[in-house]
Design a protein around this motif. Structure first.
Motif, PDB file in Angstrom:
ATOM      1  N   THR A 166     -10.698  -2.549  34.045  1.00 22.22           N
ATOM      2  CA  THR A 166     -11.869  -2.084  34.796  1.00 22.22           C
ATOM      3  C   THR A 166     -12.021  -2.865  36.095  1.00 22.22           C
ATOM      4  N   PHE A 167     -11.912  -4.183  36.009  1.00 27.92           N
ATOM      5  CA  PHE A 167     -12.078  -5.020  37.201  1.00 27.92           C
ATOM      6  C   PHE A 167     -10.854  -4.950  38.116  1.00 27.92           C
ATOM      7  N   HIS A 168      -9.681  -4.802  37.534  1.00 28.81           N
ATOM      8  CA  HIS A 168      -8.478  -4.634  38.358  1.00 28.81           C
ATOM      9  C   HIS A 168      -8.577  -3.354  39.192  1.00 28.81           C
ATOM     10  N   ALA A 169      -9.148  -2.308  38.604  1.00 27.86           N
ATOM     11  CA  ALA A 169      -9.298  -1.043  39.329  1.00 27.86           C
ATOM     12  C   ALA A 169     -10.242  -1.206  40.522  1.00 27.86           C
ATOM     13  N   ILE A 170     -11.287  -1.989  40.344  1.00 25.50           N
ATOM     14  CA  ILE A 170     -12.220  -2.250  41.448  1.00 25.50           C
ATOM     15  C   ILE A 170     -11.497  -2.984  42.569  1.00 25.50           C
TER      16      ILE A 170
ATOM     17  N   ILE B 287     -11.281 -11.189  41.470  1.00 29.32           N
ATOM     18  CA  ILE B 287     -10.677 -10.291  42.471  1.00 29.32           C
ATOM     19  C   ILE B 287     -11.535  -9.052  42.691  1.00 29.32           C
ATOM     20  N   ALA B 288     -12.317  -8.657  41.693  1.00 31.72           N
ATOM     21  CA  ALA B 288     -13.218  -7.520  41.881  1.00 31.72           C
ATOM     22  C   ALA B 288     -14.319  -7.852  42.884  1.00 31.72           C
ATOM     23  N   PHE B 289     -14.810  -9.098  42.827  1.00 35.95           N
ATOM     24  CA  PHE B 289     -15.867  -9.545  43.733  1.00 35.95           C
ATOM     25  C   PHE B 289     -15.319 -10.263  44.963  1.00 35.95           C
ATOM     26  N   ALA B 290     -14.034 -10.633  44.958  1.00 39.35           N
ATOM     27  CA  ALA B 290     -13.405 -11.421  46.024  1.00 39.35           C
ATOM     28  C   ALA B 290     -14.084 -12.780  46.199  1.00 39.35           C
ATOM     29  N   ILE B 291     -14.587 -13.326  45.108  1.00 40.33           N
ATOM     30  CA  ILE B 291     -15.293 -14.613  45.107  1.00 40.33           C
ATOM     31  C   ILE B 291     -14.565 -15.565  44.165  1.00 40.33           C
TER      32      ILE B 291
ATOM     33  N   LEU C   3     -22.402 -11.315  40.092  1.00 34.20           N
ATOM     34  CA  LEU C   3     -21.164 -11.785  39.456  1.00 34.20           C
ATOM     35  C   LEU C   3     -21.477 -12.563  38.180  1.00 34.20           C
ATOM     36  N   ILE C   4     -22.416 -13.492  38.266  1.00 32.32           N
ATOM     37  CA  ILE C   4     -22.767 -14.317  37.105  1.00 32.32           C
ATOM     38  C   ILE C   4     -23.319 -13.455  35.969  1.00 32.32           C
ATOM     39  N   ALA C   5     -24.142 -12.473  36.302  1.00 29.36           N
ATOM     40  CA  ALA C   5     -24.685 -11.576  35.283  1.00 29.36           C
ATOM     41  C   ALA C   5     -23.575 -10.739  34.648  1.00 29.36           C
ATOM     42  N   THR C   6     -22.638 -10.298  35.461  1.00 28.76           N
ATOM     43  CA  THR C   6     -21.496  -9.532  34.948  1.00 28.76           C
ATOM     44  C   THR C   6     -20.678 -10.368  33.986  1.00 28.76           C
ATOM     45  N   LEU C   7     -20.405 -11.599  34.375  1.00 25.24           N
ATOM     46  CA  LEU C   7     -19.619 -12.494  33.535  1.00 25.24           C
ATOM     47  C   LEU C   7     -20.340 -12.808  32.223  1.00 25.24           C
ATOM     48  N   ALA C   8     -21.643 -13.053  32.297  1.00 24.64           N
ATOM     49  CA  ALA C   8     -22.424 -13.332  31.083  1.00 24.64           C
ATOM     50  C   ALA C   8     -22.388 -12.141  30.133  1.00 24.64           C
ATOM     51  N   ALA C   9     -22.467 -10.936  30.682  1.00 24.46           N
ATOM     52  CA  ALA C   9     -22.425  -9.724  29.856  1.00 24.46           C
ATOM     53  C   ALA C   9     -21.057  -9.574  29.189  1.00 24.46           C
TER      54      ALA C   9
END
Length: 230
Positions: A38-42, A107-111, A200-206
């Motif tokens: 999913t994140f690689h596609a982004i 890489i999805a967020f470039a952060i 990003l942090i919320a995504t990672l926590a989820a």
């Protein structure tokens, strides 16, 4: 134990937005392949629009590296290095489910995202300028000494867990098969960082909750609230 950036760092880099996440109960015996896709596609979609060097998140870090006296195409922030490799190879190496997930989100967020095994950190962890006396363990097992005034992640024992800020982490606190407790740090400098880092942090926590059934503690750090107590 706590994590923070020195006052000097906040004064020198007022555009910094940092997010921190602490979690216990990580294991290596889980599958994350579908979630990575999913994140690689982004990331792939973003790279189709522009190369990583033109992304605002990466451009901001390049300016930061230049400000630190580093050539930004010689020393790249972690997210740029990952995006560059992903663009060239269409994949990233699989190391550990947590590391793979963090790399995919990065890489999805470039952060850039750093993941530290807390069992290998002595005392508090601070992002600060090096004194030149700290030690840094490479992934090859060699010991280096960061240069004077280099930006590092330093613990209470004088161990550097990352060199050149977001360029390269240490082999000492890298996530391994037996890692259970981790500190995850995401840092950005671009104009939309104040909204992107919390997202990003919320995504990672989820993702952590979905994969490992663990509840992470999180915080977005600022110059007025720079400390994250673990």
């Amino acid at each position: 134990m706590y994590f923070h950036h020195s006052n000097e760092m906040w004064n020198e880099f007022p555009d910094l937005v940092a997010g921190a996440l602490f979690v216990e109960g990580v294991t290596a015996n889980v599958g994350v392949t579908d979630r990575l896709a999913t994140f690689h596609a982004i990331a792939e979609e973003r790279l189709a629009g522009s190369p990583e060097g033109e992304m605002p998140e990466i451009q901001a870090w390049r300016r930061t590296f230049s400000k630190m006296g580093l050539k930004p195409t010689q020393y790249r922030c972690a997210s740029e290095a990952l995006l560059r490799r992903f663009r060239q190879e269409k994949s990233l190496p699989q190391l550990h489910p947590l590391v793979d997930l963090c790399n995919a989100i990065s890489i999805a967020f470039a952060i850039p995202i750093a993941v530290f095994d807390l069992a290998k950190i002595s005392g508090d962890l601070e992002v600060r300028h090096a004194t030149g006396r700290e030690t840094y363990l490479t992934f090859a097992g060699e010991t280096e000494h960061p240069e004077l005034r280099e930006v590092i992640f330093a613990d209470g024992a004088g161990q550097a867990h990352a060199r050149r800020w977001t360029n390269r982490q240490s082999g000492l606190s890298a996530v391994r098969e037996d890692t259970r407790s981790v500190l995850i740090v995401a840092e950005a400098m671009h104009e939309a960082a104040s909204s992107d880092v919390p997202k990003l942090i919320a995504t990672l926590a989820a993702e952590l909750a979905a994969v490992w059934s663990v509840q992470a503690r999180t915080k977005v750090l600022s110059c007025s609230s720079p400390r994250f107590d673990l």
